[in-house]
Design a protein around this motif. Structure first.
Motif, PDB file in Angstrom:
ATOM      1  N   PRO A   1       0.839  -1.208   0.000  1.00 39.15           N
ATOM      2  CA  PRO A   1       0.000   0.000   0.000  1.00 39.15           C
ATOM      3  C   PRO A   1       0.870   1.253   0.000  1.00 39.15           C
ATOM      4  O   PRO A   1       1.996   1.248   0.508  1.00 39.15           O
ATOM      5  CB  PRO A   1      -0.777  -0.123   1.309  1.00 39.15           C
ATOM      6  CG  PRO A   1       0.099  -0.943   2.185  1.00 39.15           C
ATOM      7  CD  PRO A   1       0.796  -1.914   1.270  1.00 39.15           C
TER       8      PRO A   1
ATOM      9  N   ILE B   1       2.217   4.670   1.273  1.00 40.91           N
ATOM     10  CA  ILE B   1       2.328   5.241   2.613  1.00 40.91           C
ATOM     11  C   ILE B   1       2.840   6.671   2.511  1.00 40.91           C
ATOM     12  O   ILE B   1       3.546   7.029   1.568  1.00 40.91           O
ATOM     13  CB  ILE B   1       3.215   4.402   3.556  1.00 40.91           C
ATOM     14  CG1 ILE B   1       4.635   4.262   3.013  1.00 40.91           C
ATOM     15  CG2 ILE B   1       2.587   3.043   3.797  1.00 40.91           C
ATOM     16  CD1 ILE B   1       5.588   3.563   3.977  1.00 40.91           C
TER      17      ILE B   1
ATOM     18  N   MET C   1       0.582   4.283   7.208  1.00 42.66           N
ATOM     19  CA  MET C   1      -0.639   3.642   6.715  1.00 42.66           C
ATOM     20  C   MET C   1      -1.874   4.433   7.142  1.00 42.66           C
ATOM     21  O   MET C   1      -1.801   5.277   8.026  1.00 42.66           O
ATOM     22  CB  MET C   1      -0.734   2.218   7.252  1.00 42.66           C
ATOM     23  CG  MET C   1       0.417   1.315   6.847  1.00 42.66           C
ATOM     24  SD  MET C   1       0.038   0.300   5.439  1.00 42.66           S
ATOM     25  CE  MET C   1      -0.994  -0.923   6.201  1.00 42.66           C
ATOM     26  N   SER C   2      -3.007   4.110   6.549  1.00 42.53           N
ATOM     27  CA  SER C   2      -4.305   4.722   6.871  1.00 42.53           C
ATOM     28  C   SER C   2      -5.322   3.617   7.094  1.00 42.53           C
ATOM     29  O   SER C   2      -5.113   2.473   6.678  1.00 42.53           O
ATOM     30  CB  SER C   2      -4.785   5.589   5.709  1.00 42.53           C
ATOM     31  OG  SER C   2      -3.865   6.603   5.427  1.00 42.53           O
TER      32      SER C   2
ATOM     33  N   HIS D   1      -6.148   0.237   4.920  1.00 46.42           N
ATOM     34  CA  HIS D   1      -4.969  -0.302   4.258  1.00 46.42           C
ATOM     35  C   HIS D   1      -4.536  -1.598   4.924  1.00 46.42           C
ATOM     36  O   HIS D   1      -4.754  -1.811   6.112  1.00 46.42           O
ATOM     37  CB  HIS D   1      -3.796   0.681   4.328  1.00 46.42           C
ATOM     38  CG  HIS D   1      -3.924   1.820   3.379  1.00 46.42           C
ATOM     39  ND1 HIS D   1      -3.096   2.905   3.422  1.00 46.42           N
ATOM     40  CD2 HIS D   1      -4.776   2.048   2.355  1.00 46.42           C
ATOM     41  CE1 HIS D   1      -3.419   3.751   2.477  1.00 46.42           C
ATOM     42  NE2 HIS D   1      -4.455   3.254   1.817  1.00 46.42           N
ATOM     43  N   ALA D   2      -3.905  -2.465   4.143  1.00 43.99           N
ATOM     44  CA  ALA D   2      -3.353  -3.715   4.660  1.00 43.99           C
ATOM     45  C   ALA D   2      -2.011  -3.952   3.992  1.00 43.99           C
ATOM     46  O   ALA D   2      -1.757  -3.479   2.879  1.00 43.99           O
ATOM     47  CB  ALA D   2      -4.296  -4.874   4.381  1.00 43.99           C
ATOM     48  N   ILE D   3      -1.146  -4.665   4.692  1.00 39.78           N
ATOM     49  CA  ILE D   3       0.166  -4.997   4.156  1.00 39.78           C
ATOM     50  C   ILE D   3       0.481  -6.438   4.515  1.00 39.78           C
ATOM     51  O   ILE D   3       0.101  -6.915   5.586  1.00 39.78           O
ATOM     52  CB  ILE D   3       1.252  -4.033   4.686  1.00 39.78           C
ATOM     53  CG1 ILE D   3       2.588  -4.266   3.989  1.00 39.78           C
ATOM     54  CG2 ILE D   3       1.382  -4.120   6.191  1.00 39.78           C
ATOM     55  CD1 ILE D   3       3.617  -3.181   4.258  1.00 39.78           C
TER      56      ILE D   3
ATOM     57  N   SER E   1      -3.807  -5.373   8.968  1.00 39.52           N
ATOM     58  CA  SER E   1      -4.853  -4.491   8.440  1.00 39.52           C
ATOM     59  C   SER E   1      -5.107  -3.368   9.438  1.00 39.52           C
ATOM     60  O   SER E   1      -5.299  -3.632  10.629  1.00 39.52           O
ATOM     61  CB  SER E   1      -6.147  -5.263   8.231  1.00 39.52           C
ATOM     62  OG  SER E   1      -5.936  -6.363   7.374  1.00 39.52           O
TER      63      SER E   1
END
Length: 140
Positions: free
Chosen positions: A11, A13, A107-108, A111-113, A126
């Motif tokens: 995602p 950033i 992140m917001s 969002h997931a990574i 997440s």
């Protein structure tokens, strides 16, 4: 955290310029003592969009932010993202030098990574919600 799983995009950033500089210095200072943690943080910083502090939108994970997140299918957790000297898991303060902390920065919500843990197992973090903290409240 920096090694994404196949076929997964990382995602976008965003990091405030002042925090980016401080975190870059932290990663550089840690490079010899803990190369894995330093590399995780440096990789996230390298891919971040860096903007002036005054232009940072609310809801982006910054140092001092309180973040509600989920790892894999575990129950949601809430923790504050802090510099290493302020880390205290009993008080729900996660260091930016941990895999989870480095994954959270910039992140917001929504969002997931995905990343491979040290044991090689794929993990997914997440972000559910971000509650802005006071910038520089936990300076290193």
């Amino acid at each position: 955290m920096t090694a994404k799983t196949k076929g997964t995009r990382l995602p976008a950033i965003t990091i405030a310029r002042s925090e980016h500089a401080r975190l870059s210095n932290l990663a550089d200072m840690l490079a010899e003592r803990d190369p894995h943690s330093a590399e995780q943080l440096a990789t996230e910083l390298d891919r971040a969009r860096v903007i002036d502090d005054a232009r940072m939108a609310p809801g982006i994970v910054r140092m001092g932010s309180v973040v509600e997140f989920r790892i894999d299918d575990e129950p949601p957790q809430t923790a504050e993202l802090v510099f290493p000297k302020d880390a205290d898991i009993a008080r729900k303060r996660i260091s930016v030098l941990t895999s989870v902390g480095a994954a959270l920065i910039g992140m917001s919500a929504g969002h997931a990574i995905e990343w491979a843990a040290r044991d090689g197992k794929p993990r997914r973090l997440s972000v559910i919600a971000v509650h802005d903290g006071v910038p520089d409240a936990h300076a290193s």
